[in-house]
Motif scaffolding. Structure first.
Motif, PDB file in Angstrom:
ATOM      1  N   UNK A 182    -120.286  12.919   5.264  1.00 33.29           N
ATOM      2  CA  UNK A 182    -120.886  13.645   6.304  1.00 33.29           C
ATOM      3  C   UNK A 182    -119.517  13.660   7.306  1.00 33.29           C
ATOM      4  N   UNK A 183    -119.804  15.510   7.473  1.00 35.68           N
ATOM      5  CA  UNK A 183    -118.358  15.951   8.269  1.00 35.68           C
ATOM      6  C   UNK A 183    -118.998  15.532   9.813  1.00 35.68           C
ATOM      7  N   UNK A 184    -117.896  15.268  10.757  1.00 34.28           N
ATOM      8  CA  UNK A 184    -118.304  14.469  11.910  1.00 34.28           C
ATOM      9  C   UNK A 184    -117.768  16.117  12.501  1.00 34.28           C
ATOM     10  N   UNK A 185    -116.214  16.103  11.947  1.00 34.50           N
ATOM     11  CA  UNK A 185    -115.237  17.682  13.262  1.00 34.50           C
ATOM     12  C   UNK A 185    -115.055  18.685  12.078  1.00 34.50           C
ATOM     13  N   UNK A 186    -114.891  20.006  12.245  1.00 35.20           N
ATOM     14  CA  UNK A 186    -114.452  20.774  11.637  1.00 35.20           C
ATOM     15  C   UNK A 186    -113.725  22.070  12.691  1.00 35.20           C
ATOM     16  N   UNK A 230    -113.023  16.348   8.995  1.00 33.48           N
ATOM     17  CA  UNK A 230    -113.258  15.081   9.029  1.00 33.48           C
ATOM     18  C   UNK A 230    -114.256  14.521   8.114  1.00 33.48           C
ATOM     19  N   UNK A 231    -114.583  13.856   7.378  1.00 30.32           N
ATOM     20  CA  UNK A 231    -115.261  12.982   6.575  1.00 30.32           C
ATOM     21  C   UNK A 231    -116.274  12.101   6.997  1.00 30.32           C
ATOM     22  N   UNK A 257    -116.205   7.834  13.239  1.00 24.26           N
ATOM     23  CA  UNK A 257    -116.372   9.127  13.704  1.00 24.26           C
ATOM     24  C   UNK A 257    -115.437   9.879  14.057  1.00 24.26           C
ATOM     25  N   UNK A 258    -115.126  10.728  14.259  1.00 25.93           N
ATOM     26  CA  UNK A 258    -113.097  11.318  14.884  1.00 25.93           C
ATOM     27  C   UNK A 258    -114.263  12.851  15.891  1.00 25.93           C
ATOM     28  N   UNK A 299    -115.570   6.282  16.991  1.00 22.05           N
ATOM     29  CA  UNK A 299    -116.795   5.809  17.630  1.00 22.05           C
ATOM     30  C   UNK A 299    -116.296   5.272  16.199  1.00 22.05           C
ATOM     31  N   UNK A 300    -118.173   4.214  16.311  1.00 23.50           N
ATOM     32  CA  UNK A 300    -118.493   4.086  15.063  1.00 23.50           C
ATOM     33  C   UNK A 300    -119.391   4.611  14.758  1.00 23.50           C
ATOM     34  N   UNK A 301    -119.641   4.929  12.988  1.00 24.56           N
ATOM     35  CA  UNK A 301    -120.712   5.843  12.850  1.00 24.56           C
ATOM     36  C   UNK A 301    -121.744   5.194  11.824  1.00 24.56           C
ATOM     37  N   UNK A 302    -122.801   4.456  13.243  1.00 25.17           N
ATOM     38  CA  UNK A 302    -123.659   3.766  12.817  1.00 25.17           C
ATOM     39  C   UNK A 302    -124.763   3.662  14.636  1.00 25.17           C
ATOM     40  N   UNK A 303    -125.656   4.568  14.275  1.00 21.78           N
ATOM     41  CA  UNK A 303    -126.829   4.487  16.196  1.00 21.78           C
ATOM     42  C   UNK A 303    -127.737   3.114  15.687  1.00 21.78           C
TER      43      UNK A 303
END
Length: 356
Positions: free
Chosen positions: A134-138, A148-149, A189-190, A205-209
């Protein structure tokens, strides 16, 4: 499609929607309990869907993180992508790259993909055991793009990794990775703001809603983005904030969805999916180290139900990535939507009244 991902996303969004209510156009709450100016907005266009991206074997996709490429085009890096009749159909890929040759926010239209007539996965990912990337930023620095994945089964991030491209996102080379449990998971998650001082400033952050997480800040020289040892934390210790202290949260902990951090207009803009209540928010501030505990939170996108979407009210919204070329007076974001297997897309919204 990994069934656990579908259940987590839809159940989490539904619970937050119930908590949020359905009112559209409500002013944002500030940190001190006062009300911010009214923020409105509306859909500009669908960026993905069967009519928009079906010819690239990508009718069903989400996220669409937009990055201006060195050649002047706009690359939208998307998450879990399917062909066929809906979400969970054949040919699962993640991430993929969809391209608009015109990068103006007013003229975006997907007219190409990485892979040509068939959008390909940008990096190796076999989805074995339900894993994904899952991408968090490009983002772009000079003539190089970075991505970033987050890797693993959704919301169980095993590690995150970092990639670079020197050909406008057509091919990607691996740089480095971070363990999923670093800083208690709060470095999964960046998102990166490319500043004029030679640094990138990184929020994470953490990647978990469903998990409450702090928001951490690091800086890294733009010449050392692929070196994990070069990331310097910002934290509070010994009665003072300073670079090099152990990282501490720079705002109140909460349940975070997607996050996006950008330097623009001589300031910084931070947007995110807020989970409780469900909405997409923004903060605008002067410096990466500004006090986000007291910076007003402005609500850009509000939840609603299918059939009642109007203005900035969206059924099952997430994402909210800032479109390059935006200004505070002409602010555009990429918003995702998923409420059934036929309604899974990326949309462009223009936001009005954002206080800068």
């Amino acid at each position: 499609m990994n069934p656990s991902r579908r259940a987590l996303l839809r159940t989490g969004a539904g619970a937050a929607l119930a908590a949020a209510g359905l009112a559209a156009g409500a002013p944002a709450a500030t940190a001190d309990g006062s009300r911010a100016a009214l923020v409105t907005g509306g859909r500009v266009r669908n960026l993905t869907g069967p009519a928009e991206t079906g010819r690239f074997a990508a009718p069903w996709t989400d996220l669409g993180i937009p990055a201006r490429c060195p050649d002047g085009s706009m690359l939208f890096v998307c998450g879990d992508t399917f062909d066929g009749g809906g979400v969970g159909g054949p040919d699962w890929r993640s991430p993929v790259g969809l391209r608009s040759s015109n990068a103006s926010p007013g003229s975006l239209s997907i007219d190409g993909s990485v892979g040509g007539a068939h959008a390909v996965g940008l990096v190796p990912e076999g989805h074995d055991g339900g894993t994904t990337a899952i991408p968090s930023d490009v983002f772009t620095v000079g003539s190089t793009m970075y991505m970033h994945l987050m890797r693993g089964v959704i919301y169980r991030t095993h590690h995150s990794d970092f990639w670079r491209s020197d050909d406008n996102g057509e091919t990607w080379q691996y740089l480095c990775q971070w363990p999923g449990d670093q800083y208690g998971g709060q470095f999964q998650q960046k998102t990166y703001a490319v500043a004029d001082d030679g640094y990138c400033y990184v929020l994470s952050t953490a990647f978990n809603r469903d998990i409450t997480s702090g928001l951490l800040l690091h800086r890294v020289p733009q010449t050392a983005l692929g070196d994990p040892a070069a990331y310097q934390p910002w934290g509070y210790a010994g009665g003072a904030w300073a670079w090099g202290n152990p990282p501490t949260t720079i705002t109140g902990a909460r349940r975070w969805g997607e996050i996006c951090f950008r330097a623009m207009g001589g300031k910084y803009a931070f947007t995110w999916l807020n989970m409780a209540p469900l909405d997409i928010r923004a903060q605008v501030f002067a410096l990466p180290t500004s006090n986000l505990f007291t910076t007003p939170e402005q609500t850009m996108i509000l939840p609603t139900v299918p059939g009642l979407e109007v203005g900035n009210a969206v059924a099952s919204p997430y994402g909210g990535f800032i479109v390059p070329g935006s200004t505070f007076a002409d602010f555009h974001i990429a918003v995702s939507q998923w409420f059934d297997n036929q309604n899974y897309r990326v949309m462009q919204y223009r936001i009005n009244g954002l206080a800068a």
